[in-house]
Design a protein around this motif. Structure first.
Motif, PDB file in Angstrom:
ATOM      1  N   ARG A  89       0.845  -1.214   0.000  1.00 35.87           N
ATOM      2  CA  ARG A  89       0.000   0.000   0.000  1.00 35.87           C
ATOM      3  C   ARG A  89       0.873   1.254   0.000  1.00 35.87           C
ATOM      4  O   ARG A  89       0.655   2.185  -0.771  1.00 35.87           O
ATOM      5  CB  ARG A  89      -0.926  -0.047   1.234  1.00 35.87           C
ATOM      6  CG  ARG A  89      -1.627   1.193   1.652  1.00 35.87           C
ATOM      7  CD  ARG A  89      -2.818   1.582   0.846  1.00 35.87           C
ATOM      8  NE  ARG A  89      -3.438   0.444   0.180  1.00 35.87           N
ATOM      9  CZ  ARG A  89      -4.114   0.511  -0.942  1.00 35.87           C
ATOM     10  NH1 ARG A  89      -4.286   1.661  -1.529  1.00 35.87           N
ATOM     11  NH2 ARG A  89      -4.637  -0.560  -1.494  1.00 35.87           N
ATOM     12  N   LEU A  90       1.897   1.249   0.855  1.00 37.65           N
ATOM     13  CA  LEU A  90       2.754   2.445   0.937  1.00 37.65           C
ATOM     14  C   LEU A  90       3.495   2.669  -0.391  1.00 37.65           C
ATOM     15  O   LEU A  90       3.543   3.801  -0.894  1.00 37.65           O
ATOM     16  CB  LEU A  90       3.763   2.314   2.098  1.00 37.65           C
ATOM     17  CG  LEU A  90       4.747   3.482   2.212  1.00 37.65           C
ATOM     18  CD1 LEU A  90       4.022   4.814   2.410  1.00 37.65           C
ATOM     19  CD2 LEU A  90       5.730   3.263   3.365  1.00 37.65           C
ATOM     20  N   ALA A  91       4.035   1.598  -0.970  1.00 42.11           N
ATOM     21  CA  ALA A  91       4.760   1.758  -2.245  1.00 42.11           C
ATOM     22  C   ALA A  91       3.808   2.295  -3.318  1.00 42.11           C
ATOM     23  O   ALA A  91       4.182   3.154  -4.136  1.00 42.11           O
ATOM     24  CB  ALA A  91       5.356   0.419  -2.661  1.00 42.11           C
ATOM     25  N   THR A 276       7.921   8.932   6.929  1.00 44.62           N
ATOM     26  CA  THR A 276       7.150   8.390   8.066  1.00 44.62           C
ATOM     27  C   THR A 276       6.984   9.440   9.163  1.00 44.62           C
ATOM     28  O   THR A 276       6.703   9.101  10.301  1.00 44.62           O
ATOM     29  CB  THR A 276       7.882   7.187   8.689  1.00 44.62           C
ATOM     30  OG1 THR A 276       9.189   7.641   9.092  1.00 44.62           O
ATOM     31  CG2 THR A 276       8.014   6.030   7.729  1.00 44.62           C
ATOM     32  N   ASN A 277       7.219  10.702   8.801  1.00 45.79           N
ATOM     33  CA  ASN A 277       7.275  11.761   9.803  1.00 45.79           C
ATOM     34  C   ASN A 277       8.331  11.422  10.861  1.00 45.79           C
ATOM     35  O   ASN A 277       8.254  11.884  11.998  1.00 45.79           O
ATOM     36  CB  ASN A 277       5.905  11.974  10.450  1.00 45.79           C
ATOM     37  CG  ASN A 277       5.782  13.337  11.084  1.00 45.79           C
ATOM     38  OD1 ASN A 277       6.338  14.315  10.592  1.00 45.79           O
ATOM     39  ND2 ASN A 277       5.078  13.418  12.208  1.00 45.79           N
ATOM     40  N   SER A 278       9.263  10.561  10.470  1.00 50.40           N
ATOM     41  CA  SER A 278      10.363  10.108  11.344  1.00 50.40           C
ATOM     42  C   SER A 278       9.888   9.420  12.623  1.00 50.40           C
ATOM     43  O   SER A 278      10.629   9.344  13.602  1.00 50.40           O
ATOM     44  CB  SER A 278      11.295  11.278  11.689  1.00 50.40           C
ATOM     45  OG  SER A 278      11.923  11.712  10.523  1.00 50.40           O
ATOM     46  N   GLY A 316       4.201   5.399   7.394  1.00 55.86           N
ATOM     47  CA  GLY A 316       4.306   6.090   6.102  1.00 55.86           C
ATOM     48  C   GLY A 316       2.931   6.326   5.466  1.00 55.86           C
ATOM     49  O   GLY A 316       2.645   7.412   4.968  1.00 55.86           O
ATOM     50  N   ILE A 317       2.098   5.301   5.517  1.00 47.52           N
ATOM     51  CA  ILE A 317       0.748   5.450   4.944  1.00 47.52           C
ATOM     52  C   ILE A 317       0.000   6.571   5.681  1.00 47.52           C
ATOM     53  O   ILE A 317      -0.601   7.465   5.059  1.00 47.52           O
ATOM     54  CB  ILE A 317      -0.043   4.116   5.086  1.00 47.52           C
ATOM     55  CG1 ILE A 317       0.601   3.038   4.210  1.00 47.52           C
ATOM     56  CG2 ILE A 317      -1.517   4.309   4.739  1.00 47.52           C
ATOM     57  CD1 ILE A 317       0.082   1.629   4.502  1.00 47.52           C
ATOM     58  N   TYR A 323      -0.453  14.474   5.277  1.00 52.97           N
ATOM     59  CA  TYR A 323       0.002  15.565   4.399  1.00 52.97           C
ATOM     60  C   TYR A 323      -1.121  15.987   3.448  1.00 52.97           C
ATOM     61  O   TYR A 323      -1.343  17.166   3.207  1.00 52.97           O
ATOM     62  CB  TYR A 323       1.226  15.133   3.558  1.00 52.97           C
ATOM     63  CG  TYR A 323       2.464  14.846   4.377  1.00 52.97           C
ATOM     64  CD1 TYR A 323       2.857  15.672   5.413  1.00 52.97           C
ATOM     65  CD2 TYR A 323       3.260  13.729   4.102  1.00 52.97           C
ATOM     66  CE1 TYR A 323       3.988  15.394   6.165  1.00 52.97           C
ATOM     67  CE2 TYR A 323       4.404  13.450   4.842  1.00 52.97           C
ATOM     68  CZ  TYR A 323       4.754  14.288   5.880  1.00 52.97           C
ATOM     69  OH  TYR A 323       5.872  14.014   6.622  1.00 52.97           O
ATOM     70  N   ARG A 324      -1.828  14.967   2.943  1.00 49.07           N
ATOM     71  CA  ARG A 324      -2.866  15.230   1.943  1.00 49.07           C
ATOM     72  C   ARG A 324      -4.106  15.826   2.611  1.00 49.07           C
ATOM     73  O   ARG A 324      -4.565  16.903   2.238  1.00 49.07           O
ATOM     74  CB  ARG A 324      -3.202  13.901   1.258  1.00 49.07           C
ATOM     75  CG  ARG A 324      -3.894  14.056  -0.053  1.00 49.07           C
ATOM     76  CD  ARG A 324      -4.210  12.683  -0.613  1.00 49.07           C
ATOM     77  NE  ARG A 324      -3.215  12.197  -1.549  1.00 49.07           N
ATOM     78  CZ  ARG A 324      -2.873  10.908  -1.689  1.00 49.07           C
ATOM     79  NH1 ARG A 324      -3.402   9.977  -0.922  1.00 49.07           N
ATOM     80  NH2 ARG A 324      -1.998  10.545  -2.589  1.00 49.07           N
TER      81      ARG A 324
END
Ligand SMILES: Cc1ncc(COP(=O)(O)O)c(C=O)c1O
Length: 455
Positions: A89-91, A276-278, A316-317, A323-324
């Motif tokens: 999903r993340l990729a 991943t926002n770290s 990450g997802i 962000y969106r």
């Protein structure tokens, strides 16, 4: 645990990066939220550095924390040779937000490892041995990545990776070719072409560039036609363009990726940090369809235990969704414009400011002793800096005013989380403005010493 106890245990048992260990004074951080973090005494800092320019969605974003927790309950880890729902999903989501046909990802554990993979892939696919990087750049601390890095810390790793070349960058404030923007003919691009010819184009696998260069190397934005010209140069000689967006990606410059400002699609994009926002370590190497096609029939001679780690993939997802959904990239563009305007006002007021520059919420104040000669306010020096030095005093005024920012011998970088609002930004800038009075005093003292005018 008390403030001093936390610091003491760390100093006794932990090796700190890029420093002599003696004399360090780390802030013990115990809690964080959004723009802010707190030390063990309850003092609050507005994080104008997003730590290492990496918590783009703000500290402890609740949606990302929830996604990590949820994934931890389900499945923490599966080896990279398995398929997991979150990794796929993340990729898939990365392929949607990265430029052009960058559609396939190899996951790493951080920025430097992403750079290592990018250069390995470029060499494997082209069959060529050399990589061109640039001076005034940072690509990470592992052996290959630090070999590419174009600043003085590389020396401690040398001799580094064979076949590494360094070209001059578009650092227009101090142009290597003696040009001003009005007279510039992009000599820095022509010089790369000359280098390619002398080095033999058939032996050059890739050119790696930070799309907007980070603060340790000066934070500078290339002129608008620079990246398109570099893309054309790479195409002319069959060389791959690697866009290092470890720091400049994920909305930092007001677009998903800085290359989007110039509609340039690199062959390989390296990233990490904001991915991943770290909140869990992860990096990514995203490759073009052409490279992905090549890999259909050619082995990827590399691998690593943590590639595509499920907790990181879940983070990450969630980060991309944040962000969106929260329009953080739009906020970076909007407040980035406010930031630059405010910095220009500061420049008009402070004799020590030589130049201000930036894109989105990623900006730099460059401090000089003399605006005409552009001599740096202080020479580069290994830290920790003398507590009586001007830059240490500037840092103290910032810390006392509740602002954490990167302060280096001749610059102050501003890169807050993209969740910042205008009032918070202006409040922080007021503290920075006050701190720069110290730099002005240094300029005046230097001018008195030399008998020259400061401006
Ligand atoms: C452009 C760039 N590339 C690579 C790296 C290395 O990333 P990491 O520290 O995650 O290894 C950094 C780190 O700041 C960076 O800014």
């Amino acid at each position: 645990m008390a403030m001093n106890d936390i610091a003491a245990e760390n100093l006794k048992y932990v090796l700190f990066p890029w420093s002599k260990q003696k004399g360090l004074n780390p802030i013990p951080v115990v809690k964080a939220e959004g723009l802010y973090f707190w030390d063990a005494d309850g003092k609050r800092y507005a994080d104008f550095a997003s730590q290492l320019v990496c918590v783009n969605a703000g500290h402890q974003h609740p949606k990302i924390v929830a996604a990590i927790k949820e994934q931890a309950e389900k499945l923490c880890y599966a080896a990279p040779s398995f398929a997991t729902e979150v990794r796929g999903r993340l990729a898939h989501m990365i392929s949607e937000v990265t430029p052009g046909d960058l559609n396939k990802t190899y996951f790493t554990s951080g920025g430097a490892e992403s750079v290592e993979y990018a250069i390995k892939i470029a060499k494997m696919v082209t069959g060529r041995p050399k990589i061109i990087a640039r001076h005034r750049s940072y690509h990470g601390a592992t052996s290959g990545a630090i070999s590419l890095t174009g600043e003085w810390r590389r020396a401690y790793n040398e001799p580094g990776m064979p076949g590494t070349l360094h070209a001059y960058p578009p650092y227009c404030y101090r142009c290597t070719f003696g040009q001003e923007p009005s007279s510039c003919k992009r000599e820095c691009v022509s010089a790369i072409e000359e280098m390619i010819q002398y080095e033999n184009p058939d032996f050059i696998a890739a050119i790696i560039v930070e799309s907007v260069t980070g603060p340790t190397a000066g934070l500078y934005v290339p002129p608008d036609d620079y990246m398109p010209k570099l893309r054309a140069l790479c195409d002319k000689y069959g060389i791959m363009l690697i866009g290092d967006e470890v720091m400049a990606g994920w909305g930092r410059t007001g677009k998903w990726f800085a290359m989007d400002h110039w509609n340039v699609v690199p062959d390989i994009l390296t990233t990490a940090k904001g991915l991943t926002n770290s909140m869990v370590p992860m990096g990514a190497v995203v490759v073009s369809n052409k490279i992905a096609d090549h890999m259909e029939d050619h082995t990827l001679w590399s691998g690593s235990t943590y590639s595509g780690h499920a907790l990181a993939a879940a983070a990450g997802i969630a980060a991309i969704n944040v962000y969106r959904d929260e329009k953080l990239i739009e906020n970076s563009a909007k407040l980035g414009a406010v930031l630059l305007k405010e910095l220009e006002k500061m420049k008009a007021k402070h004799v020590s400011i030589g130049e201000v520059r930036g894109k989105g919420l990623f900006a730099m104040i460059e401090l000089v002793k003399n605006r005409k000669t552009r001599e740096a306010l202080m020479p580069w020096k290994e830290g920790p800096y003398d507590p009586n030095s001007g830059m240490s005093k500037i840092k103290k005024v910032l810390n006392d005013g509740g602002i954490y920012a990167f302060v280096r011998p001749n610059n102050i970088c501003i890169a807050p989380p993209l969740v910042i609002n205008e009032a918070q930004l202006l409040e922080g800038l007021a503290v920075i403005d006050k701190a720069i009075d110290i730099a002005d005093q240094m300029v005046e003292q230097a001018a008195k010493g030399s008998g020259a005018a400061a401006d």
